[in-house]
Design an enzyme around this catalytic site. Sequence first.
Site, PDB file in Angstrom:
ATOM      1  N   ALA A 145       4.073  13.675 -20.862  1.00 36.09           N
ATOM      2  CA  ALA A 145       4.570  13.717 -22.126  1.00 36.09           C
ATOM      3  C   ALA A 145       3.729  14.614 -23.156  1.00 36.09           C
ATOM      4  O   ALA A 145       4.473  15.343 -23.987  1.00 36.09           O
ATOM      5  CB  ALA A 145       4.201  12.260 -22.984  1.00 36.09           C
TER       6      ALA A 145
ATOM      7  N   LYS B 138      -0.452   4.231  -4.841  1.00 39.08           N
ATOM      8  CA  LYS B 138      -1.918   4.511  -5.243  1.00 39.08           C
ATOM      9  C   LYS B 138      -2.259   3.033  -4.878  1.00 39.08           C
ATOM     10  O   LYS B 138      -3.668   3.080  -4.533  1.00 39.08           O
ATOM     11  CB  LYS B 138      -1.844   4.521  -6.872  1.00 39.08           C
ATOM     12  CG  LYS B 138      -1.434   5.905  -7.306  1.00 39.08           C
ATOM     13  CD  LYS B 138      -2.530   7.051  -6.723  1.00 39.08           C
ATOM     14  CE  LYS B 138      -2.163   8.516  -7.397  1.00 39.08           C
ATOM     15  NZ  LYS B 138      -2.942   9.527  -6.579  1.00 39.08           N
TER      16      LYS B 138
ATOM     17  N   GLN C  10       7.115   3.481 -27.503  1.00 39.68           N
ATOM     18  CA  GLN C  10       6.046   3.120 -26.474  1.00 39.68           C
ATOM     19  C   GLN C  10       4.834   3.779 -26.575  1.00 39.68           C
ATOM     20  O   GLN C  10       4.657   4.961 -27.304  1.00 39.68           O
ATOM     21  CB  GLN C  10       6.825   3.487 -25.017  1.00 39.68           C
ATOM     22  CG  GLN C  10       7.273   5.123 -25.073  1.00 39.68           C
ATOM     23  CD  GLN C  10       8.413   5.710 -25.399  1.00 39.68           C
ATOM     24  OE1 GLN C  10       9.059   5.008 -26.337  1.00 39.68           O
ATOM     25  NE2 GLN C  10       9.031   6.685 -24.903  1.00 39.68           N
TER      26      GLN C  10
ATOM     27  N   ARG D 234       0.655   0.721 -22.795  1.00 37.55           N
ATOM     28  CA  ARG D 234      -0.426   0.878 -21.713  1.00 37.55           C
ATOM     29  C   ARG D 234      -1.699   1.259 -22.551  1.00 37.55           C
ATOM     30  O   ARG D 234      -1.789   2.418 -23.158  1.00 37.55           O
ATOM     31  CB  ARG D 234       0.059   1.544 -20.415  1.00 37.55           C
ATOM     32  CG  ARG D 234      -1.415   1.750 -19.559  1.00 37.55           C
ATOM     33  CD  ARG D 234      -0.896   2.582 -18.240  1.00 37.55           C
ATOM     34  NE  ARG D 234      -0.057   1.686 -17.573  1.00 37.55           N
ATOM     35  CZ  ARG D 234       0.827   2.427 -16.548  1.00 37.55           C
ATOM     36  NH1 ARG D 234       0.836   3.744 -16.737  1.00 37.55           N
ATOM     37  NH2 ARG D 234       1.601   1.735 -15.746  1.00 37.55           N
TER      38      ARG D 234
ATOM     39  N   ASP E 195      -1.264  22.079   4.240  1.00 32.80           N
ATOM     40  CA  ASP E 195      -0.382  20.936   3.800  1.00 32.80           C
ATOM     41  C   ASP E 195      -1.143  19.680   4.516  1.00 32.80           C
ATOM     42  O   ASP E 195      -1.189  19.428   5.744  1.00 32.80           O
ATOM     43  CB  ASP E 195       1.182  21.098   4.544  1.00 32.80           C
ATOM     44  CG  ASP E 195       1.920  19.823   4.168  1.00 32.80           C
ATOM     45  OD1 ASP E 195       1.564  18.985   3.917  1.00 32.80           O
ATOM     46  OD2 ASP E 195       3.064  19.960   4.177  1.00 32.80           O
TER      47      ASP E 195
ATOM     48  N   TYR F  41       5.434   5.216  -7.047  1.00 33.20           N
ATOM     49  CA  TYR F  41       3.901   6.048  -7.276  1.00 33.20           C
ATOM     50  C   TYR F  41       2.812   4.935  -7.285  1.00 33.20           C
ATOM     51  O   TYR F  41       1.955   5.146  -6.797  1.00 33.20           O
ATOM     52  CB  TYR F  41       4.164   6.800  -8.396  1.00 33.20           C
ATOM     53  CG  TYR F  41       2.931   7.655  -9.037  1.00 33.20           C
ATOM     54  CD1 TYR F  41       2.432   8.807  -8.284  1.00 33.20           C
ATOM     55  CD2 TYR F  41       2.352   7.129 -10.052  1.00 33.20           C
ATOM     56  CE1 TYR F  41       1.191   9.509  -8.493  1.00 33.20           C
ATOM     57  CE2 TYR F  41       1.160   7.589 -10.662  1.00 33.20           C
ATOM     58  CZ  TYR F  41       0.678   8.773  -9.991  1.00 33.20           C
ATOM     59  OH  TYR F  41      -0.560   9.548 -10.371  1.00 33.20           O
TER      60      TYR F  41
ATOM     61  N   SER G  71      -4.496   5.588 -10.247  1.00 36.45           N
ATOM     62  CA  SER G  71      -4.048   5.725 -11.592  1.00 36.45           C
ATOM     63  C   SER G  71      -3.781   4.317 -12.131  1.00 36.45           C
ATOM     64  O   SER G  71      -3.706   3.172 -11.682  1.00 36.45           O
ATOM     65  CB  SER G  71      -2.543   6.378 -11.279  1.00 36.45           C
ATOM     66  OG  SER G  71      -1.547   6.141 -12.290  1.00 36.45           O
ATOM     67  N   ALA G  72      -3.516   4.505 -13.584  1.00 41.23           N
ATOM     68  CA  ALA G  72      -3.164   3.431 -14.458  1.00 41.23           C
ATOM     69  C   ALA G  72      -1.697   2.747 -13.944  1.00 41.23           C
ATOM     70  O   ALA G  72      -1.695   1.592 -14.234  1.00 41.23           O
ATOM     71  CB  ALA G  72      -3.307   3.863 -15.953  1.00 41.23           C
TER      72      ALA G  72
HETATM   73  P1  NAD Z   1      -0.827  17.897  -9.949  1.00 41.78           P
HETATM   74  O1  NAD Z   1       0.543  17.740  -9.590  1.00 41.78           O
HETATM   75  O2  NAD Z   1      -0.999  19.018 -11.017  1.00 41.78           O
HETATM   76  O3  NAD Z   1      -1.729  18.153  -8.632  1.00 41.78           O
HETATM   77  C1  NAD Z   1      -1.841  17.453  -7.326  1.00 41.78           C
HETATM   78  C2  NAD Z   1      -1.687  18.721  -6.478  1.00 41.78           C
HETATM   79  O4  NAD Z   1      -1.527  18.235  -5.060  1.00 41.78           O
HETATM   80  C3  NAD Z   1      -0.955  19.929  -6.752  1.00 41.78           C
HETATM   81  O5  NAD Z   1      -1.209  21.146  -6.857  1.00 41.78           O
HETATM   82  C4  NAD Z   1       0.124  19.922  -5.385  1.00 41.78           C
HETATM   83  O6  NAD Z   1       0.348  21.002  -5.293  1.00 41.78           O
HETATM   84  C5  NAD Z   1      -1.009  19.182  -4.495  1.00 41.78           C
HETATM   85  N1  NAD Z   1       0.033  18.822  -3.294  1.00 41.78           N
HETATM   86  C6  NAD Z   1       0.913  17.975  -3.189  1.00 41.78           C
HETATM   87  N2  NAD Z   1       1.375  17.817  -2.008  1.00 41.78           N
HETATM   88  C7  NAD Z   1       0.584  18.532  -1.376  1.00 41.78           C
HETATM   89  C8  NAD Z   1       0.282  18.376   0.263  1.00 41.78           C
HETATM   90  N3  NAD Z   1       1.089  17.972   1.337  1.00 41.78           N
HETATM   91  N4  NAD Z   1      -0.871  19.158   0.906  1.00 41.78           N
HETATM   92  C9  NAD Z   1      -1.836  19.789  -0.370  1.00 41.78           C
HETATM   93  N5  NAD Z   1      -1.584  19.576  -1.420  1.00 41.78           N
HETATM   94  C10 NAD Z   1      -0.601  18.955  -1.932  1.00 41.78           C
HETATM   95  O7  NAD Z   1      -1.193  16.466 -10.397  1.00 41.78           O
HETATM   96  P2  NAD Z   1      -2.907  16.158 -11.352  1.00 41.78           P
HETATM   97  O8  NAD Z   1      -2.310  15.731 -12.758  1.00 41.78           O
HETATM   98  O9  NAD Z   1      -3.810  17.270 -11.307  1.00 41.78           O
HETATM   99  O10 NAD Z   1      -3.357  14.723 -10.828  1.00 41.78           O
HETATM  100  C11 NAD Z   1      -4.239  15.034  -9.605  1.00 41.78           C
HETATM  101  C12 NAD Z   1      -4.533  13.358  -9.070  1.00 41.78           C
HETATM  102  O11 NAD Z   1      -4.747  12.615 -10.354  1.00 41.78           O
HETATM  103  C13 NAD Z   1      -3.058  12.865  -8.323  1.00 41.78           C
HETATM  104  O12 NAD Z   1      -3.611  12.217  -7.138  1.00 41.78           O
HETATM  105  C14 NAD Z   1      -2.616  12.188  -9.568  1.00 41.78           C
HETATM  106  O13 NAD Z   1      -1.716  11.219  -8.841  1.00 41.78           O
HETATM  107  C15 NAD Z   1      -3.685  11.441 -10.158  1.00 41.78           C
HETATM  108  N6  NAD Z   1      -3.477  10.983 -11.434  1.00 41.78           N
HETATM  109  C16 NAD Z   1      -3.289  11.899 -12.357  1.00 41.78           C
HETATM  110  C17 NAD Z   1      -3.080  11.554 -13.866  1.00 41.78           C
HETATM  111  C18 NAD Z   1      -2.610  12.383 -14.893  1.00 41.78           C
HETATM  112  O14 NAD Z   1      -2.346  12.207 -16.070  1.00 41.78           O
HETATM  113  N7  NAD Z   1      -2.545  13.718 -14.723  1.00 41.78           N
HETATM  114  C19 NAD Z   1      -2.885  10.034 -13.905  1.00 41.78           C
HETATM  115  C20 NAD Z   1      -3.173   9.309 -13.020  1.00 41.78           C
HETATM  116  C21 NAD Z   1      -3.559   9.773 -11.727  1.00 41.78           C
END
Ligand code: NAD
Length: 330
Positions: free
Chosen positions: A192, A152, A217, A282, A52, A148, A117-118
């Site tokens: 989505a 970021k 949207q 966006r 964690d 969120y 993130s965007a």
């Molecule tokens: P995801 O939720 O699949 O992956 C995030 C991972 O972080 C999860 O597996 C979760 O278990 C882990 N996590 C959460 N809390 C935790 C903790 N306390 N300790 C250890 N691990 C922990 O999301 P994703 O889509 O793979 O996104 C990855 C990153 O990219 C994130 O930071 C997200 O904000 C960023 N992001 C993603 C998108 C998108 O479209 N997917 C867009 C913009 C930014």
Amino acid sequence: MKEKILVTGAGGFIGHHMVRFLKKKGYWVRGVDIKYPQYSPVDEADEFLLLDLRELQNCLIATVGIDKVYNFGANMGGMAFVTNVKAEVMRDSALININMAEACRINKVKRIFFSSSACVYPEYKQLETEVIPLKESDAYPAEPDTAYGWEKLFSEQLYTNFQSDYGLQVRIARFHNIYGPEGTYQGGRQKAPADICRQVALAGSKDKIQLVNDGKQTRSFCYVEDCVEGTYLLMNSNYSKPLNIGSDRLVTINEMVDMVCKIANKKLGKEYHPGPQGVRGRNADLTLCKKVLKWEPRMSLEKGLEKTYKWIDNELTKNHVAKGKLQAYK
Ligand code: NAD
């Protein structure tokens, strides 16, 4: 000897694709998450630790002997999730980022990549469906529409200050709607594209696809393999300011439903419900990304959606989920 890499969030969507990409390039990779990867083998990484990362002690364990960190760990989900869960998202992700930055400083990690993130971009620039694509400098004056997005933005500043005060090298991407196979497609955190693919796969001929607001949207969507390639190039570049990684092809959610229906060879209606749509429109301005990385995403939305749809459809079959009847809108 190749560098030793830590990927946090390696049990999640982008994180485990990044692990796979780095292993193909021959790196030694440690994955860390609070859960094992749901849709890929855990031994894709050389080592996988369940930790964690809200705790500094665990971030110190994760970063021992590591040269570079790809930090994807975050508490996040789709628009419905981040609209409803605000304090928890900010608290958990800020703790992860503060403690990861501190652990990298203490353990003398050379460089960290932060997945921003965007959602950092201000709401006032995203009020129309036909939006002007967002360039990196548009983030200020700040007014993200979600907690969120504020977290970021805070963490971008946090890492930037660790760079200037402690010499920790930082790379920051602002991802724009990443989608693809092997990601969450049900349970409330799905985005989505995955949600639409799941609904279309489950739907019978009389079902209507359930959408939020009016479906007009707009967004741009980037395939996950393009995302990890762009991320890798940014990590190994000399550019240390935030950079957009995404696509600049704008589509409405209604258009995306039509694309997925075509892939599935189904003719389905649409039904609209009030709910959180996020910003009205966006799009990403990729001018700086193309200049800095000499790169742009390659996968067409049609092809990427086809791969995503096929994977989700197959998962539903594998899990014996009854098709031909879409469950009630949640
Ligand atoms: P995801 O939720 O699949 O992956 C995030 C991972 O972080 C999860 O597996 C979760 O278990 C882990 N996590 C959460 N809390 C935790 C903790 N306390 N300790 C250890 N691990 C922990 O999301 P994703 O889509 O793979 O996104 C990855 C990153 O990219 C994130 O930071 C997200 O904000 C960023 N992001 C993603 C998108 C998108 O479209 N997917 C867009 C913009 C930014």
